[in-house]
Design a protein around this motif. Structure first.
Motif, PDB file in Angstrom:
ATOM      1  N   LYS A 184       0.833  -1.217   0.000  1.00 28.41           N
ATOM      2  CA  LYS A 184       0.000   0.000   0.000  1.00 28.41           C
ATOM      3  C   LYS A 184       0.863   1.261   0.000  1.00 28.41           C
ATOM      4  O   LYS A 184       0.577   2.238  -0.689  1.00 28.41           O
ATOM      5  CB  LYS A 184      -0.928   0.005   1.217  1.00 28.41           C
ATOM      6  N   GLU A 185       1.963   1.207   0.816  1.00 25.96           N
ATOM      7  CA  GLU A 185       2.875   2.363   0.889  1.00 25.96           C
ATOM      8  C   GLU A 185       3.548   2.595  -0.468  1.00 25.96           C
ATOM      9  O   GLU A 185       3.654   3.741  -0.929  1.00 25.96           O
ATOM     10  CB  GLU A 185       3.935   2.126   1.970  1.00 25.96           C
ATOM     11  N   LYS A 186       3.979   1.519  -1.113  1.00 29.96           N
ATOM     12  CA  LYS A 186       4.613   1.630  -2.435  1.00 29.96           C
ATOM     13  C   LYS A 186       3.638   2.219  -3.452  1.00 29.96           C
ATOM     14  O   LYS A 186       3.996   3.076  -4.260  1.00 29.96           O
ATOM     15  CB  LYS A 186       5.081   0.243  -2.919  1.00 29.96           C
ATOM     16  N   LEU A 187       2.391   1.728  -3.387  1.00 30.75           N
ATOM     17  CA  LEU A 187       1.360   2.200  -4.309  1.00 30.75           C
ATOM     18  C   LEU A 187       1.071   3.680  -4.086  1.00 30.75           C
ATOM     19  O   LEU A 187       0.912   4.453  -5.040  1.00 30.75           O
ATOM     20  CB  LEU A 187       0.087   1.365  -4.093  1.00 30.75           C
ATOM     21  N   LYS A 188       1.039   4.068  -2.812  1.00 27.82           N
ATOM     22  CA  LYS A 188       0.777   5.469  -2.462  1.00 27.82           C
ATOM     23  C   LYS A 188       1.877   6.385  -2.985  1.00 27.82           C
ATOM     24  O   LYS A 188       1.612   7.456  -3.554  1.00 27.82           O
ATOM     25  CB  LYS A 188       0.665   5.598  -0.939  1.00 27.82           C
ATOM     26  N   ILE A 189       3.139   5.920  -2.797  1.00 24.33           N
ATOM     27  CA  ILE A 189       4.294   6.713  -3.270  1.00 24.33           C
ATOM     28  C   ILE A 189       4.233   6.850  -4.795  1.00 24.33           C
ATOM     29  O   ILE A 189       4.467   7.933  -5.350  1.00 24.33           O
ATOM     30  CB  ILE A 189       5.622   6.063  -2.831  1.00 24.33           C
ATOM     31  N   GLU A 226       1.580   6.642  -6.684  1.00 22.56           N
ATOM     32  CA  GLU A 226       0.471   7.539  -7.061  1.00 22.56           C
ATOM     33  C   GLU A 226       0.836   8.996  -6.853  1.00 22.56           C
ATOM     34  O   GLU A 226       0.484   9.862  -7.653  1.00 22.56           O
ATOM     35  CB  GLU A 226      -0.771   7.174  -6.245  1.00 22.56           C
ATOM     36  N   GLU A 227       1.574   9.228  -5.737  1.00 20.98           N
ATOM     37  CA  GLU A 227       1.988  10.620  -5.448  1.00 20.98           C
ATOM     38  C   GLU A 227       2.943  11.128  -6.516  1.00 20.98           C
ATOM     39  O   GLU A 227       2.879  12.272  -6.944  1.00 20.98           O
ATOM     40  CB  GLU A 227       2.651  10.680  -4.063  1.00 20.98           C
ATOM     41  N   LYS A 228       3.847  10.234  -6.955  1.00 26.62           N
ATOM     42  CA  LYS A 228       4.817  10.615  -8.004  1.00 26.62           C
ATOM     43  C   LYS A 228       4.098  10.955  -9.310  1.00 26.62           C
ATOM     44  O   LYS A 228       4.426  11.896 -10.003  1.00 26.62           O
ATOM     45  CB  LYS A 228       5.822   9.496  -8.230  1.00 26.62           C
ATOM     46  N   GLU A 229       3.109  10.073  -9.611  1.00 28.41           N
ATOM     47  CA  GLU A 229       2.359  10.262 -10.866  1.00 28.41           C
ATOM     48  C   GLU A 229       1.515  11.531 -10.811  1.00 28.41           C
ATOM     49  O   GLU A 229       1.301  12.186 -11.819  1.00 28.41           O
ATOM     50  CB  GLU A 229       1.473   9.043 -11.127  1.00 28.41           C
ATOM     51  N   ALA A 230       1.050  11.907  -9.596  1.00 28.15           N
ATOM     52  CA  ALA A 230       0.198  13.084  -9.445  1.00 28.15           C
ATOM     53  C   ALA A 230       1.003  14.385  -9.432  1.00 28.15           C
ATOM     54  O   ALA A 230       0.461  15.462  -9.680  1.00 28.15           O
ATOM     55  CB  ALA A 230      -0.611  12.955  -8.156  1.00 28.15           C
ATOM     56  N   THR A 231       2.314  14.324  -9.159  1.00 32.40           N
ATOM     57  CA  THR A 231       3.150  15.533  -9.091  1.00 32.40           C
ATOM     58  C   THR A 231       3.400  16.032 -10.520  1.00 32.40           C
ATOM     59  O   THR A 231       3.895  15.291 -11.355  1.00 32.40           O
ATOM     60  CB  THR A 231       4.505  15.198  -8.415  1.00 32.40           C
ATOM     61  N   PRO A 232       3.028  17.348 -10.801  1.00 33.01           N
ATOM     62  CA  PRO A 232       3.221  17.913 -12.170  1.00 33.01           C
ATOM     63  C   PRO A 232       4.722  18.082 -12.465  1.00 33.01           C
ATOM     64  O   PRO A 232       5.488  18.421 -11.595  1.00 33.01           O
ATOM     65  CB  PRO A 232       2.488  19.253 -12.110  1.00 33.01           C
ATOM     66  N   LEU A 233       5.055  17.860 -13.700  1.00 29.07           N
ATOM     67  CA  LEU A 233       6.443  18.017 -14.112  1.00 29.07           C
ATOM     68  C   LEU A 233       6.777  19.496 -14.233  1.00 29.07           C
ATOM     69  O   LEU A 233       5.983  20.306 -14.704  1.00 29.07           O
ATOM     70  CB  LEU A 233       6.667  17.366 -15.498  1.00 29.07           C
ATOM     71  N   GLU A 234       8.009  19.906 -13.784  1.00 26.59           N
ATOM     72  CA  GLU A 234       8.414  21.312 -13.850  1.00 26.59           C
ATOM     73  C   GLU A 234       8.866  21.646 -15.273  1.00 26.59           C
ATOM     74  O   GLU A 234       9.460  20.832 -15.948  1.00 26.59           O
ATOM     75  CB  GLU A 234       9.582  21.550 -12.855  1.00 26.59           C
ATOM     76  N   ASP A 235       8.547  22.912 -15.657  1.00 24.51           N
ATOM     77  CA  ASP A 235       8.986  23.343 -16.990  1.00 24.51           C
ATOM     78  C   ASP A 235      10.475  23.558 -17.012  1.00 24.51           C
ATOM     79  O   ASP A 235      11.040  24.114 -16.103  1.00 24.51           O
ATOM     80  CB  ASP A 235       8.262  24.656 -17.359  1.00 24.51           C
TER      81      ASP A 235
END
Length: 199
Positions: free
Chosen positions: A183-188, A190-199
């Motif tokens: 669950k912790e791995k999945l959460k991390i 998901e958080e990575k995928e949700a973080t917008p990429l910087e220009d």
């Protein structure tokens, strides 16, 4: 002619043959029927006689002694270790000359002989029965043994049950830990995928 049974000993062939069990085991304090049957080439005589004798296994206990005597009718012993303890249980018409020994004692260990004379057949063989009196197992000993075995079985069942429960609990804990980590791995992730990429 009296039929021979498989569990009986057949003594050498003569005009009069006697059949007995070779060896008998009996419990101390019980009653025992000493079976003896015979066959004769002559018809049953009114003078037919039966003599049961006893030779103790321990010769220090005394010489051979008469256990029972039959001639036209059973005779009661007036003395000896079998006085009042040996009774007639035979049937002459059926060629059965068995007796019963009551209240067996350890001193009854030895050899009983059954001799039948049926005039003119008076030189017949003599049947022998070797008796071994075994001691009675007391209830307290059986009770103690049952408790000991029962306790050992119960203890084993308890130990096995505890081991199974512990293993099951450990397995559950491992599954729970693995689930939490997943669950912790999945959460991390998901958080990575949700973080917008910087220009």
């Amino acid at each position: 002619h009296f039929p021979q049974k498989t569990n009986q000993a057949l003594w050498p062939v003569t005009a009069l043959e006697v059949y007995t069990s070779r060896e008998v085991d009996a419990v101390n304090g019980t009653n025992l029927r000493l079976k003896c049957t015979f066959s004769s080439s002559s018809p049953i005589s009114p003078q037919l006689s039966v003599t049961w004798n006893f030779q103790p296994e321990d010769l220090n206990l005394g010489p051979d002694e008469t256990v029972f005597y039959y001639l036209k009718e059973p005779y009661k012993l007036s003395a000896g270790r079998f006085k009042g303890r040996a009774t007639w249980d035979g049937n002459i018409e059926r060629y059965d000359v068995s007796i019963v020994i009551w209240n067996l004692q350890p001193t009854d260990n030895g050899t009983f002989t059954c001799q039948v004379k049926n005039p003119p057949d008076v030189d017949g063989t003599i049947g022998e029965v070797r008796l071994r009196v075994v001691q009675k197992v007391h209830f307290s000993e059986i009770h103690f043994l049952a408790i000991a075995i029962g306790s050992a079985c119960a203890l084993m069942i308890i130990v096995v049950t505890i081991v199974i429960i512990c293993r099951h609990h450990r397995k559950k804990q491992q599954e729970k830990t693995t689930e939490v980590r997943e669950k912790e791995k999945l959460k991390i992730r998901e958080e990575k995928e949700a973080t917008p990429l910087e220009d």
